[in-house]
Design a protein around this motif. Structure first.
Motif, short mmCIF file in Angstrom:
data_model
loop_
_atom_site.label_atom_id
_atom_site.label_comp_id
_atom_site.label_asym_id
_atom_site.label_seq_id
_atom_site.Cartn_x
_atom_site.Cartn_y
_atom_site.Cartn_z
N GLU A 1 3.89 -0.17 0.11
CA GLU A 1 3.69 1.19 -0.39
C GLU A 1 3.30 1.19 -1.86
O GLU A 1 2.64 2.11 -2.34
N ALA B 1 -0.34 2.65 -2.93
CA ALA B 1 -0.18 3.41 -4.17
C ALA B 1 -1.50 3.81 -4.82
O ALA B 1 -1.60 4.89 -5.41
N HIS C 1 0.69 8.08 1.24
CA HIS C 1 1.43 7.16 0.37
C HIS C 1 1.78 5.85 1.05
O HIS C 1 2.82 5.24 0.76
N ASN D 1 -4.91 9.00 -7.26
CA ASN D 1 -4.57 7.62 -6.97
C ASN D 1 -5.79 6.79 -6.55
O ASN D 1 -5.67 5.79 -5.84
#
Length: 316
Positions: A219, A247, A244, A270
């Protein structure tokens, strides 16, 4: 012997080639459109590989060798080339230094939250508490362990990183601690803090990374693509980021380029988007021409000691 170039070569390179090889007639043009009248008489073609098609191959009646001044070959008309038994070489390996530098630089940028730091600077916000990590001692997984992948692993060792790699056969490669076969990818991914794809565009690599691979990553993992855009299912990557499962993603290549202004990647916090420039360097042309000159000398001698000979059936 006539050499036709359709790449925009630097003036000093063109002048040096003419001086060094007076027995060769060089024709330099900035595009195939302007060079086409000379195509029929050319024995050797210098190209970036994006301006050829089967019709042009047929017009090049004396063509025996194509030197592609890049590593990417996905737009080459290999069937027509194979039918004519034309030799193809490329500039594989010249990108290793700039692409390794790019990879380590974006890893540091993500780890030090540089995207937010720059946004704060632009807005004149003094915010000292920003999530910052170290990359030293982490694990990097490189999918594609050729010259570029090996250089990435070598540079990563300066940060005492554990280096894992994936290639077709699982053969050992310099600077990698462990190598996995393609079918063992899912075993490697959960171990990696950073996953870097250096895959070329072939029938075997299309949508190589899908939701299954992203789900297998940490993750906290960061996915970096410097290979080709069509090796990634973009919607699956978007879903993985939104859910998610990973990352961050740093993307230098895309299925359609330039990336459309409406594409979700632009607005995702992200995701870091760069304009397919990981291989750009002021040393690009000199390194590519160095390979060409080596091969030109061997070609004139009639030897088989040529660098980067391409298998038209495999496309690399």
């Amino acid at each position: 012997m006539q050499v036709l170039s359709t790449g925009k070569l630097k003036t000093n390179i063109k002048e040096r080639l003419r001086e060094t090889y007076p027995e060769v007639t060089f024709h330099f043009y900035p595009s195939m459109q302007e060079a086409e009248p000379k195509l029929a008489g050319a024995e050797i073609l210098l190209t970036y590989g994006e301006d050829l098609n089967a019709e042009l191959i047929q017009k090049a009646s004396h063509l025996k060798w194509i030197m592609v001044l890049s590593a990417g070959l996905e737009r080459m008309p290999f069937q027509a080339i194979k039918e004519r038994d034309i030799l193809v070489t490329n500039a594989r390996g010249i990108h290793s230094i700039p692409m390794a530098e790019y990879t380590l630089s974006v890893m540091l940028q993500v780890a030090r939250d540089t995207k937010q730091v720059l946004a704060n600077e632009s807005s004149k916000i003094w915010k000292k508490k920003t999530p910052i990590r170290e990359i030293t001692g982490s694990t990097i997984g490189v999918v594609g362990t050729g010259a570029i992948g090996s250089e990435i692993a070598r540079v990563a060792k300066a940060f005492r990183m554990k280096t894992l790699g994936v290639n077709r056969s699982g053969h050992e490669v310099d600077h990698f601690d462990v190598i996995y076969k393609n079918e063992e990818l899912s075993s490697m991914l959960p171990k990696c803090d950073y996953v870097v794809s250096v895959l070329p565009s072939t029938s075997e690599t299309a949508n190589y990374f899908t939701k299954e691979q992203f789900a297998a990553m940490k993750e906290s993992g960061v996915f970096i693509n410097i290979g080709r855009g069509d090796t990634v299912d973009e919607q699956d990557l978007i879903d993985a980021l939104n859910e998610h499962q990973i990352a961050h993603a740093v993307l230098d290549v895309f299925k359609d380029e330039p990336l459309d202004s409406s594409h979700p990647f632009w607005k995702m916090e992200n995701v870091t988007v760069t304009p397919h420039h990981s291989a750009i360097s002021d040393n690009y042309q000199p390194r590519a021409i160095e390979i060409f000159e080596h091969n030109l000398i061997q070609y004139q001698k009639g030897t088989n000691d040529l660098k980067n000979v391409i298998d038209p059936d495999r496309g690399y």
